[in-house]
Structures are given as C-alpha cells and as structure tokens.
Design a protein around this motif. Structure first.
Motif, PDB file in Angstrom:
ATOM      1  N   ASP A  21     -52.014 -30.198  85.072  1.00  0.00           N
ATOM      2  CA  ASP A  21     -50.870 -29.762  84.445  1.00  0.00           C
ATOM      3  C   ASP A  21     -50.089 -30.919  83.654  1.00  0.00           C
ATOM      4  OD1 ASP A  21     -48.170 -28.692  84.051  1.00  0.00           O
ATOM      5  OD2 ASP A  21     -48.201 -27.531  85.975  1.00  0.00           O
ATOM      6  N   THR A  22     -49.948 -30.499  82.498  1.00  0.00           N
ATOM      7  CA  THR A  22     -49.128 -31.629  81.385  1.00  0.00           C
ATOM      8  C   THR A  22     -47.860 -31.851  81.981  1.00  0.00           C
ATOM      9  OG1 THR A  22     -48.612 -30.023  79.884  1.00  0.00           O
ATOM     10  CG2 THR A  22     -50.550 -31.068  79.733  1.00  0.00           C
ATOM     11  N   SER A  23     -47.036 -30.830  82.889  1.00  0.00           N
ATOM     12  CA  SER A  23     -45.590 -31.088  83.017  1.00  0.00           C
ATOM     13  C   SER A  23     -45.726 -31.909  84.604  1.00  0.00           C
ATOM     14  CB  SER A  23     -45.157 -29.664  83.551  1.00  0.00           C
ATOM     15  OG  SER A  23     -45.469 -29.000  84.463  1.00  0.00           O
ATOM     16  N   LYS A  24     -46.802 -32.239  85.077  1.00  0.00           N
ATOM     17  CA  LYS A  24     -46.823 -33.180  86.175  1.00  0.00           C
ATOM     18  C   LYS A  24     -47.102 -34.550  85.831  1.00  0.00           C
ATOM     19  CE  LYS A  24     -47.276 -29.438  89.634  1.00  0.00           C
ATOM     20  NZ  LYS A  24     -48.042 -28.923  90.720  1.00  0.00           N
ATOM     21  N   ASN A  41     -43.842 -32.169  71.759  1.00  0.00           N
ATOM     22  CA  ASN A  41     -44.787 -31.948  72.672  1.00  0.00           C
ATOM     23  C   ASN A  41     -44.170 -31.515  74.001  1.00  0.00           C
ATOM     24  OD1 ASN A  41     -46.863 -32.935  71.218  1.00  0.00           O
ATOM     25  ND2 ASN A  41     -47.306 -34.734  72.206  1.00  0.00           N
ATOM     26  N   ASN A  42     -42.758 -31.590  74.326  1.00  0.00           N
ATOM     27  CA  ASN A  42     -42.387 -31.266  75.515  1.00  0.00           C
ATOM     28  C   ASN A  42     -42.078 -29.659  75.433  1.00  0.00           C
ATOM     29  OD1 ASN A  42     -40.269 -31.052  73.795  1.00  0.00           O
ATOM     30  ND2 ASN A  42     -38.954 -32.423  74.761  1.00  0.00           N
ATOM     31  N   ALA A  43     -42.296 -28.992  74.557  1.00  0.00           N
ATOM     32  CA  ALA A  43     -42.248 -27.484  74.215  1.00  0.00           C
ATOM     33  C   ALA A  43     -43.248 -26.902  74.908  1.00  0.00           C
ATOM     34  CB  ALA A  43     -41.697 -27.286  73.076  1.00  0.00           C
ATOM     35  N   ASN A  47     -49.655 -37.154  79.467  1.00  0.00           N
ATOM     36  CA  ASN A  47     -50.612 -38.223  78.213  1.00  0.00           C
ATOM     37  C   ASN A  47     -51.797 -38.344  78.912  1.00  0.00           C
ATOM     38  OD1 ASN A  47     -48.298 -38.214  76.851  1.00  0.00           O
ATOM     39  ND2 ASN A  47     -47.306 -39.760  78.152  1.00  0.00           N
ATOM     40  N   ALA A  48     -52.449 -37.482  79.894  1.00  0.00           N
ATOM     41  CA  ALA A  48     -53.707 -37.824  80.616  1.00  0.00           C
ATOM     42  C   ALA A  48     -54.884 -37.865  79.781  1.00  0.00           C
ATOM     43  CB  ALA A  48     -53.825 -36.563  81.662  1.00  0.00           C
ATOM     44  N   SER A  49     -55.940 -38.753  79.822  1.00  0.00           N
ATOM     45  CA  SER A  49     -57.117 -38.601  79.188  1.00  0.00           C
ATOM     46  C   SER A  49     -57.948 -37.515  79.483  1.00  0.00           C
ATOM     47  CB  SER A  49     -57.726 -39.994  79.500  1.00  0.00           C
ATOM     48  OG  SER A  49     -57.000 -41.040  78.971  1.00  0.00           O
ATOM     49  N   PRO A  84     -56.227 -31.196  78.951  1.00  0.00           N
ATOM     50  CA  PRO A  84     -55.035 -30.347  78.757  1.00  0.00           C
ATOM     51  C   PRO A  84     -53.914 -31.229  77.750  1.00  0.00           C
ATOM     52  CG  PRO A  84     -55.624 -30.547  81.123  1.00  0.00           C
ATOM     53  CD  PRO A  84     -56.685 -31.534  80.453  1.00  0.00           C
ATOM     54  N   GLY A  85     -54.030 -32.539  78.037  1.00  0.00           N
ATOM     55  CA  GLY A  85     -52.970 -33.357  76.953  1.00  0.00           C
ATOM     56  C   GLY A  85     -53.344 -33.256  75.533  1.00  0.00           C
ATOM     57  N   GLU A  86     -54.638 -33.268  75.117  1.00  0.00           N
ATOM     58  CA  GLU A  86     -54.887 -32.845  73.848  1.00  0.00           C
ATOM     59  C   GLU A  86     -54.471 -31.213  73.399  1.00  0.00           C
ATOM     60  OE1 GLU A  86     -58.120 -34.662  71.334  1.00  0.00           O
ATOM     61  OE2 GLU A  86     -59.050 -32.824  72.057  1.00  0.00           O
ATOM     62  N   ILE A  87     -54.656 -30.358  74.200  1.00  0.00           N
ATOM     63  CA  ILE A  87     -54.362 -29.082  73.890  1.00  0.00           C
ATOM     64  C   ILE A  87     -52.965 -29.019  73.659  1.00  0.00           C
ATOM     65  CG2 ILE A  87     -54.056 -26.679  74.887  1.00  0.00           C
ATOM     66  CD1 ILE A  87     -56.838 -27.079  74.534  1.00  0.00           C
ATOM     67  N   GLN A  88     -51.972 -29.556  74.635  1.00  0.00           N
ATOM     68  CA  GLN A  88     -50.602 -29.780  74.444  1.00  0.00           C
ATOM     69  C   GLN A  88     -50.292 -30.007  72.924  1.00  0.00           C
ATOM     70  OE1 GLN A  88     -48.785 -32.755  76.513  1.00  0.00           O
ATOM     71  NE2 GLN A  88     -46.733 -31.550  76.896  1.00  0.00           N
ATOM     72  N   HIS A  89     -50.892 -31.480  72.681  1.00  0.00           N
ATOM     73  CA  HIS A  89     -50.609 -31.988  71.135  1.00  0.00           C
ATOM     74  C   HIS A  89     -51.032 -31.222  70.136  1.00  0.00           C
ATOM     75  CE1 HIS A  89     -50.184 -34.906  68.304  1.00  0.00           C
ATOM     76  NE2 HIS A  89     -51.530 -34.903  68.116  1.00  0.00           N
ATOM     77  N   TRP A  90     -52.233 -30.403  70.114  1.00  0.00           N
ATOM     78  CA  TRP A  90     -52.805 -29.552  69.211  1.00  0.00           C
ATOM     79  C   TRP A  90     -51.654 -28.372  69.074  1.00  0.00           C
ATOM     80  CZ3 TRP A  90     -58.908 -29.203  68.775  1.00  0.00           C
ATOM     81  CH2 TRP A  90     -59.041 -30.340  68.418  1.00  0.00           C
ATOM     82  N   VAL A  91     -51.354 -27.666  70.086  1.00  0.00           N
ATOM     83  CA  VAL A  91     -50.623 -26.455  69.987  1.00  0.00           C
ATOM     84  C   VAL A  91     -49.103 -26.906  69.522  1.00  0.00           C
ATOM     85  CG1 VAL A  91     -49.415 -24.690  71.490  1.00  0.00           C
ATOM     86  CG2 VAL A  91     -51.800 -25.269  71.830  1.00  0.00           C
ATOM     87  N   ALA A  92     -48.800 -27.985  70.118  1.00  0.00           N
ATOM     88  CA  ALA A  92     -47.555 -28.509  69.500  1.00  0.00           C
ATOM     89  C   ALA A  92     -47.324 -28.598  68.090  1.00  0.00           C
ATOM     90  CB  ALA A  92     -46.831 -29.440  70.148  1.00  0.00           C
TER      91      ALA A  92
END
Length: 796
Positions: A540-543, A255-257, A546-548, A240-248
């Motif tokens: 959940d990236t909001s919890k 990333n916080n969006a 930066n998880a691997s 999920p952390g990489e998805i967050q980064h890629w989408v942003a």
C-alpha cells in the motif's frame, strides 16, 4: 502407448511417475526432505506453509477481480490496432456507441496530464495518437455497464489507419539502424588481437525466442475516485509505487493524490513490473472522464496482443580457443528485439551483457549490444531479466567448442570456470569473491552419476534406432541486486498490538513466491513470537512510500531486512522497558518462544506488551534497508552492480524422436545455492517452478509473428506452456550446504530467478542428442525454442 513411447520409457527404465523414481521430486537440501527440519522453535529455516495457501486452496483469497464492486462501477475494454505500423487518421466509434450499455469512449484527447507514460525514457504514448506501432497497440477504450458489453463494443470501433512498412525482426531493425536506445559496448583486453593469436576460431549465429508470461491472473486494474480529486487504485502489480507515479502523471496530479494497493497477484514473472501500469492509467482515465469507478480486465487474447514478452535475441560471435577448449578470445554482438518502445529494454540488455560470461572467465572480450526497435509489442521484464539471454549464448559456444574438439562438454565448461587470482574478475570489473562453482559442479557430477550416464547415453546412441538421447550439465552464476542501484532500498512497518499480535507491512508485493511468508518468519524470530502471531498485509503506497518493484529476485533481501530492522526497533523498546523493571542491562533480555526472559524473571510476550502500553512505550516502528557495497558506472557498465552471486548447476537427460522431432526430458538433477534457506519448502517450489518455466522457454513456448506483424500464437490453443505430462519422472533438487558469505538476512540467498537458467541444461542436452543422431556427430545450428519442428530441421 505406441512403439516410440515404449522406446522413450525404455531409455530411462520406466515411464513418468514410475516406481524407479517415486518420490524423488521432493528430495531436498541436506535433510532429505524440506519438511524434515528439527523443530528449533524458530520460524526462519523451517518449511512454514505459504501464508495464503489455505485461503487459495479454498477459493477465498481475493484477487483484484474478486473485490466487491462499488455501486455504479463501469467496465472498460481496449480498442486495438489491427495494423503493425501506420498513420492513425481517426477513430469511428459510431457503431460501438449505439450498442446497449455503452457509455462512451476514451481517447488520447481525454488525457488531462501528459499524454506520454511516465517511463524513464518517455517514449511510449498512453494511447496511440498520430501513429500505431504494433498490432494490438491500444488506441483507446470503450466504457460500458458490463464487461461483455464493453468488449463487444470495442470490436465494433473502426480506426482509420494508413499502413506503413513495419520492421519485424531485430536483424532488419539493425540493418535499418532502428533502435530504441543507443548501443552499448563493453571491452576487456584485446579481443581482435587475441583472436589472431588463438589456436582455433569459430564463427556462429544464434536466434533465441521470447516468452509470454502466462500468469494465471491476467492484467487488471480497478480505479475508484475519492473525495477532493483523490484516487484509490487496486492493481495486480509488482510495483505499486510506479503505478502511483504513472497515474498521477497522466491525471495531472501530485503523487499524494493517488493510493495504490495490491494484496496479491496470480503470478507476475516480470510482466506486471511496468506493464500493469498501463491498465491502471487507462482505468483511471476512464474513471475520471465518467466520474465513476472503472474496472479494466484484459481477456487472455487481448493480454497476449497488448503486453510485452521476454526479449527475443539474435547473436553473432567469433570465439578463439585452444586444444583444451579454453576460450582465449570472444567478440559477441547481441541484437535485442525491444519492440516499439524502450520500456525496461535498457537494463534488460545491460544484464544480458553482465551475464554473457555466466560461470566463465573471459580474458579478452568485446560485447556490443544493440537495442533494436521493431513494430511488435514493447518487450519487458521477465524472470531472469536478460540474464537467460546472456547465459544461453556462452553455453551454446562452449557446447559447440566441445563438439568441435571431440571433448566432453562438461570438461570444457570446467576448463573455463572462474577461479582464483587472475581468473576471478568479470568483464565488467567485479571481483568474484564467493566462488563455489567448482565444488558445486563436482558434487552434482558425482550425485547425478554424470560420467556413468554419459557412457550409457553413448552406448544407447551407438545402437542406432529412432530414439536418441543426450545429456548435459550446465551451471549458473547469477548476480543479485537491481542494476539500477537506487532501487536497492526498502521500507517496512511493524505494529505490535496490545494483545501481542503482530502486523507487518512492507513495500514488496506477493505474487505467489512466498515473500509475505518469509517476511513474517523473519519478524516472528526477531520478536521471539510464534509465526502464527504475525500477519502480513497488502502492499500500500500510503503505508510504505517510494517502494521499489518486487523484482530482481531481491524481494526478501530488501523487504525482509527492512522488516527485521523495524521489528528490532520494537524489540529494543521492549527490552529497555523490561530491563528497567528487573534492574538489568537491555542486552540481558531475550525474546524466544513467546517469552521474554531476564536473569530475574520470565514473562509472556503478551504480558510484556500490555505492561509496555500501559507505560506509554512505543509498540510500532518503521525499518529501512539499503543494500551495501554496490556501485557501478552506467556509462562504461563497470563496477560492482551485484551484492553477491547465487550459484547452481543442473544435469538434464533427454530423448528425441528422430522421425518427428518430438523430445522428452527424462531426468533432471539440480544442486542449487540458496544460502541458509529461510523456508526450504518455498525455495524448493521456486527452484522447481523456475526450472520448468525455463524448460518451456527453450522447448515449447514459441512466439510467432506473421509477415503482417500479427502475433499468431496468442492463446493456449497455439502457445504451449509445460504441462504436468512434461515434468520428468526423475526430478531431484538438492540445496548447497553453505550460508551466504555476505551479510544477507538469515544467511539466505535469492531464489526467484537463478533456477530459471538451469533449464539451459535441457537445451544443451537436446543439442547433444541431435549431435548424437547426426552421422558425423557434428554440432548443429539449432535456435531456441527447440520445438519438434526445430529439432527435426537440426537433424536433417
């Protein structure tokens, strides 16, 4: 049943599921059954049911495509290249746009952020722009009101492509010096000099195919726009952390969006480590353009055509050895077919180098790895992550050495095992400190009656006939940790609520492997509460930021330890509170069986929690863990990339039909090292599942690209994974009795990937059977997978 079926069955004393072997598949570790542990009141070490098992069986466990769709949700479908390599001159979408329900198309020009995916190498476009580089590359999306409207319209889009000559094999890529990354060389000693001094030398070549992940749940993402340019992404992803980064990155945001959630996947096997990110980015771009939620779910054919596979490898080698079969020198060239972009090919190919020794000491060795760029799908992570491609080549070499010398292949393997003193350091300079290879293999040899069965196989083959048999024992030594050292970290949150119930959230993802179950067991024991009181929630990236990725078999090692530390913090808060009440030291407070005990009193856990809340004691905490001891030099690939090794061995017996090439796995005995099992039933399932998936890779799962670069095996009708009829009637799994010698959570060892490589014993047994069917008993070159056609060619 035809005559050859009768011979197959006669060779083992019964057909599949026959009375001779009834019930043997579920024999386990030390206790005869994974469900026979003594009830100690502890959650760890017992066969607790998978936390979602009941819901999954009932059909009430939701996956991404089951999430109720928000009003106004649109659906997307990909526009694919039909050319392996060419210049993209334009896209004619007029016919598609005229179809009912179609809202529009999304192309590279619609990307507000970086048009390249945010990979480490940055060499893969989000949508094809000036060129296309494989059949099935995504050029853009069609967005419509329904799934089928989008899919039908996508097939009407006409890309204008001027074809160029494609490169379709790693050998052709190597000849053309076409690489996605520079080559890597690892050396120890003087391989050239040692070859000159060797008593015998052998030169050989090997081709090993790739593998489709074939997860039950295909790739899917659901992107929902929120207020103030924020985004909520549901993704079937291992990272999920990489998805967050890629989408942003693609949307031009911080990333916080972006928040990414994954409650569960219907299988991953590495295919959803990076490549789930493509779906999420595409869906988010469509949602941004149309200001509506967008879901993108690939059908099985498109999934095959778009996504990468296990890397196919080609090998060239020269090996030196003596009369006992001891390897005295090795020069090995690995050609990894990476596809059109790097993806994770660098670390995959690195791990293949790390595991080219498997269980064996190599004194003078040179390994050169080429990361070949071809016009196929960009190949990616797959269970074992390059390890299987490293292990298989050394096992093939040792098997052929044994046949050349007329020795038993097990004796040659035993002769080359890692040992002590000057034979306990890998070619990448890591000391093998926890070596259990020799006693483990010897126990399996006795338990499986290998020597007696070897004689029986020889006697059977000596009679001639259509059906010939083979048998082999192969070991595995598999390093556990991410080779990218910075990924070896994890975080978790543990919340204790005022009624005494517990919730745990961590950065790992659940793909059916039981990670959430094991983490809940760990937390339950740390707090001394019943397992049933602990609930795991969605990644959940909001919890946990930066998880691997949940990969490298390290999901429980990392996230379980982080959750244990979080629970320990809460327990320590409660212990300090209770010790103040009873006037004793905090160390005298114990937590077990839902009770909190001091030298003066015993209280229920629920009672203590309520009192602590009333006294403003913190009842939640975070936990963080980083794997100790690991380090290595990426430039030289030397150091200690792994925290520990997991070991195992398998004895497989097979039969082949010399008229058709058909093969059958007759018997499998496995002895595997899981340390102190956290959940024997789950570990047993992982061993069985990993082995069968490995068996598929090496026997039936053949990927075929035609001379135009089209993947011809892109559906279950042409691509064959193992089915129930392929499971051997005798399938016995036992656990090694020793705890992990390193300080890992609960004394356990990782179990996700290592068993996969035990299936190499099936391939070696098939080669043994082929050798037994040849008039001179000689070795036969046989690529993997050993399909019926491949076996037949090897026989003739």
């Amino acid at each position: 049943m035809n005559m050859r079926d009768k011979e197959f069955n006669a060779s083992t004393g019964g057909g599949p599921g026959g009375p001779a072997d009834a019930g043997e598949r579920n024999l386990a570790p030390g206790t005869d059954s994974p469900h026979a542990e003594a009830d100690t009141g502890r959650a760890m070490g017992s066969s607790r049911p998978h936390e979602s098992a009941r819901a999954q069986v009932a059909g009430s466990a939701p996956y991404v495509d089951d999430i109720p769709e928000v009003k106004g949700t649109l659906h997307a479908a990909p526009i694919l290249s039909s050319v392996a390599h060419g210049k993209l001159r334009g896209v004619d979408a007029a016919a598609a746009l005229a179809m009912p329900g179609v809202r529009g198309v999304v192309l590279a020009a619609d990307i507000p952020g970086d048009p390249m995916l945010a990979t480490f190498v940055g060499d893969e476009p989000i949508f094809a722009r000036d060129t296309v580089q494989h059949v099935g590359q995504v050029i853009g999306l069609v967005v419509a009101d329904t799934v089928m409207q989008a899919r039908r319209a996508a097939r009407k889009v006409q890309p204008d492509i001027s074809p160029l000559a494609p490169i379709l094999s790693p050998r052709d890529a190597h000849a053309a010096k076409s690489y996605v990354l520079p080559p890597v060389t690892v050396r120890r000693g003087d391989a050239d000099g040692a070859l000159k001094q060797s008593v015998h030398t052998m030169t050989g070549h090997l081709e090993v195919g790739g593998q489709e992940h074939f997860y039950l749940e295909g790739q899917v993402a659901y992107a929902l726009p929120l207020e103030q340019d924020q985004w909520w992404i549901h993704s079937s992803t291992q990272h999920p952390g990489e998805i967050q980064h890629w989408v942003a990155h693609a949307l031009g945001l911080e990333n916080n969006a972006v928040t990414v959630e994954c409650r569960r996947m219907g299988g991953g096997f590495g295919g959803k480590e990076t490549q789930a990110g493509h779906l999420a980015v595409w869906a988010a771009l469509a949602a941004r353009k149309f200001r509506r939620p967008v879901k993108l779910r690939l059908d099985r054919d498109d999934d095959f055509m778009i996504t990468g596979k296990r890397h196919p490898f080609a090998y060239d080698y020269t090996v030196g050895y003596d009369g006992s079969g001891l390897v005295t020198a090795l020069k090995l060239t690995m050609l990894a077919n990476c596809g059109f972009s790097a993806d994770l090919s660098g670390p995959v190919a690195d791990r293949a180098i790390f595991h080219a020794d498997n269980a064996y000491f190599l004194s003078d060795v040179e390994i050169v790895s080429y990361r070949c760029k071809t016009n196929t799908q960009s190949h990616t992570a797959f269970r074992g992550f390059g390890g299987p491609q490293g292990v298989i080549v050394i096992e093939a070499i040792l098997g052929d050495i044994a046949r050349r010398l007329g020795l038993d292949s097990l004796d040659v393997r035993l002769r080359n095992l890692y040992g002590v003193e000057d034979r306990n350091v890998t070619h990448y300079r890591m000391k093998v400190e926890d070596n259990i290879l020799h006693p483990l293999i010897m126990q399996l040899e006795r338990d499986a009656r290998y020597r007696e069965r070897r004689a029986e196989v020889a006697a059977w083959n000596a009679k001639g006939g259509v059906i010939r048999r083979g048998i082999a024992i192969t070991p595995v030594k598999f390093g556990i940790s991410f080779t990218a050292t910075f990924f070896n970290q994890a975080g978790a949150l543990v919340h204790v609520y005022t009624d005494g119930s517990v919730q745990v959230n961590h950065g790992g993802t659940e793909m059916g492997q039981g990670l959430n179950t094991k983490v809940a067991q760990i937390v339950a024991d740390e707090l001394g509460v019943p397992f049933e009181r602990v609930r795991s929630t969605a990644a959940d990236t909001s919890k946990v930021p930066n998880a691997s990725a949940t990969a490298a078999s390290s999901g429980t090692d990392l996230n379980g330890r982080a959750a244990q530390f979080a629970a320990r913090n809460v327990r320590d808060n409660l212990a300090a509170f209770v010790s103040g009440l009873d006037g004793c030291g905090a160390g005298a407070v114990s937590f077990a069986g839902g009770r909190v005990t001091t030298p003066k009193s015993t209280r229920s856990f629920d009672e203590v929690v309520k009192a602590a809340y009333a006294n403003r004691i913190q009842l939640w905490s975070d936990g963080f863990y980083r794997t100790p001891k690991i380090h290595y030099d990426k430039a030289t690939l030397t150091g200690r990339p792994f925290y520990y090794f997991a070991y195992g061995a398998a004895c497989s017996e097979v039969a082949i039909d010399t008229l058709t090439g058909e093969s059958r796995v007759l018997k499998v005995d496995i002895l595997h090292d899981v340390g102190t099992s956290l959940n024997p039933a789950i570990d047993l399932g992982q061993i069985e599942g990993g082995f069968v998936q490995g068996m598929g890779w090496l026997t039936t799962e053949q990927l075929v690209w035609n001379d135009k670069g089209l993947l011809a095996t892109h559906a279950p009708s042409t691509y064959k994974i193992p089915a129930t009829g392929d499971i051997p009637a005798h399938f016995k799994v036992s656990f090694w009795h020793e705890a992990n010698r390193e300080d890992n959570v609960g004394g356990s060892k990782a179990v996700g990937e290592p068993p996969f490589m035990l299936a190499i014993s099936v391939w070696e047994a098939l080669r043994d059977a082929v050798s037994g069917a040849r008039a001179d008993g000689s070795a036969a070159g046989m690529p993997a997978p050993a399909t019926a056609e491949t076996v037949l060619r090897a026989l003739r």
